[in-house]
Scaffold this active site. Structure first.
Site, mmCIF file in Angstrom:
data_model
loop_
_atom_site.group_PDB
_atom_site.id
_atom_site.type_symbol
_atom_site.label_atom_id
_atom_site.label_comp_id
_atom_site.label_asym_id
_atom_site.label_seq_id
_atom_site.Cartn_x
_atom_site.Cartn_y
_atom_site.Cartn_z
ATOM 1 N N GLU A 258 -1.257 -24.185 2.277
ATOM 2 C CA GLU A 258 -1.953 -22.951 1.884
ATOM 3 C C GLU A 258 -3.337 -23.381 1.444
ATOM 4 O O GLU A 258 -3.507 -23.984 0.392
ATOM 5 C CB GLU A 258 -1.177 -22.258 0.760
ATOM 6 N N CYS A 292 -8.840 -18.900 -3.921
ATOM 7 C CA CYS A 292 -8.816 -18.989 -2.457
ATOM 8 C C CYS A 292 -8.928 -17.622 -1.808
ATOM 9 O O CYS A 292 -9.403 -17.505 -0.673
ATOM 10 C CB CYS A 292 -7.556 -19.708 -1.988
#
Length: 491
Positions: A258, A292
């Site tokens: 991720e 993110c």
């Protein structure tokens, strides 16, 4: 949320140590944990090297079979108790997250709330069916398929949401019977590691099942190569994820990546400008843009571009940056001086290339101002690079098709949002975006335990974490066929 003020994270218990089944010194030495706002030393932790990782992985592998053999109800009970401890000690733990990661109080509180949610959801997953009956292929043979744990899962997590981005993988792996070796970022070793070790220690997790070893890139590389670790779950930058995938791939490990994002918020010309500006500011500036899922680009239809830009700039001017402990700031410190320099270089590049600086654009030490850049265009660093700072980059477009083309031009594919007065129009645009998570009439910073979280392109390898992805990522299939008795074959 219930709180309890006591010394749950007693510094003397873990000072200079890591959690290697119990609190132990490491071969890799010791490093200080610092407050990025004041540079004050908060404590010290043991740092793991390749020797420490090998020892941790071996202990975890030895402990894993007995943990997997526990009844699902027993595993779930320990997870739920860990969640209870997280919530019960919330006040103390929020303080640690604020001091160590530069978080303002509401963001730190979200980490506790979401962290407990991830653990409780993992506990529920432990009680779900883990097998299916397959169609018969022969009259006297039955066939079943069952999900079984990999063995030992290595978890590597970053500094920005240290608790959540660590515990979501740790809890998921434990719930389905894996043991875990966890390497938190040493800059946030308490929030991303010590807290987690403490709650599972007090919750009754058997010794050896969880190993918490802060460390640098060398420790991460050792995890990717260690024969006792079957899977790596990595959250971090695209560059780091590429290295992890390369090393783990050579050793035939399963890898869940991720990674970062350059996330687009598309604002169509029928949107309410005040609401759209609020969404853009939240997505761009929350936790200093060090998420993110931060809104990396605000793609706005040309006819409303100036009005939206001015509204975001006005919000930016009223978001003070400073020490979160004062309680009077909206933005805390950037994690390091090197990251401040990177942010500044991208902002300067955009201005030199013709972008208009409408707000911010500078910093006082590690306190970077909420910044708004208008007229950002493809080719600028601000268009394609993940900034990881509080910078709203506005790009104008003429048509819905152009908005889709601009968003899909990016190498990343984590999150996107579309804001419009027409739900059907927003959906039509959103369904054409190459992302792993899409938010209609919302900004890009969203997450929770029930969603399969992940991205495409430079944002990940197509793997997911959370929700229905737990069984998919943290276990593997075993096909079993049975016959009443063995029978002969022609040979």
């Amino acid at each position: 949320m219930n709180t309890q003020a006591h010394n749950f994270i007693a510094v003397e218990q873990w000072q200079g140590k890591a959690f290697l089944g119990d609190w132990s010194a490491t071969c890799g030495g010791v490093t200080d944990v610092n407050n990025p706002a004041t540079c004050a030393v908060l404590g010290s932790v043991g740092i793991g090297n390749a020797t420490d990782i090998a020892e941790a992985a071996q202990q975890a592998r030895l402990a894993q079979p007995a943990w997997a053999a526990r009844l699902p109800l027993e595993r779930a009970a320990i997870l739920n108790k860990a969640a209870d401890l997280l919530e019960r000690n919330a006040e103390e733990l929020i303080g640690w997250i604020m001091r160590e990661s530069g978080s303002i109080q509401p963001k730190a509180a979200i980490e506790i709330e979401h962290g407990a949610g991830f653990v409780r959801h993992a506990a529920a997953v432990a009680l779900e069916p883990n097998g299916i009956l397959l169609p018969s292929m022969e009259a006297d043979r039955s066939n079943t398929a069952k999900r079984v744990p990999h063995g030992v899962v290595g978890v590597i997590s970053p500094f920005n949401f240290p608790l959540v981005l660590s515990i979501r993988a740790i809890a998921a792996a434990l719930a389905v019977g894996n043991a875990v070796v966890h390497k938190p970022d040493p800059r946030t070793a308490v929030s991303g590691g010590i807290i987690i070790a403490r709650i599972f220690e007090d919750a009754g997790l058997p010794s050896g099942v969880l190993q918490v070893v802060p460390g640098g890139a060398d420790a991460g590389e050792a995890m990717c190569a260690d024969p006792n670790i079957a899977m790596i779950s990595f959250t971090g930058s695209a560059a780091g994820g590429s290295k992890v995938g390369e090393v783990a791939g050579r050793h035939l490990k399963k890898v869940q990546l991720e990674l970062g994002g350059k996330n687009s918020l598309i604002v169509l010309d029928d949107a309410d400008l005040d609401i759209a500006a609020s969404n853009a500011a939240w997505g761009s500036f929350l936790h200093q843009g060090q998420i993110c899922m931060s809104t990396g680009l605000v793609l706005v239809q040309k006819s409303i571009a100036e009005g939206l830009a001015n509204r975001i700039a006005e919000k930016a001017r009223h978001l003070p940056a400073g020490d979160p402990s004062t309680g009077r700031v909206a933005l805390g410190p950037i994690i390091s001086d090197a990251q401040v320099a990177k942010i500044q270089s991208i902002v300067d590049d955009a201005v030199a290339a013709g972008s208009r600086l409408l707000a911010g654009g500078g910093h006082d030490g590690r306190y970077y101002q909420a910044t708004v850049l208008a007229d950002v265009k493809p080719g600028m660093l601000a268009f394609g690079e993940e900034i990881f700072g509080p910078v709203a980059c506005l790009v104008s477009f003429e048509t819905d098709d152009e908005a889709v083309e601009l968003a899909n031009r990016l190498d990343y594919g984590l999150a996107a949002g579309v804001i419009s007065g027409s739900l059907a129009r927003a959906r039509a645009v959103g369904e054409r975006l190459n992302v792993g998570q899409l938010h209609i009439n919302d900004q890009t910073v969203n997450g929770g335990p029930f969603a399969p979280f992940g991205g495409r392109g430079r944002s990940g390898n197509g793997s997911r974490i959370g929700g229905p992805a737990i069984w998919e990522e943290f276990t593997q299939w075993v096909w079993t066929s049975e016959k009443p008795q063995a029978t002969p074959y022609p040979f």
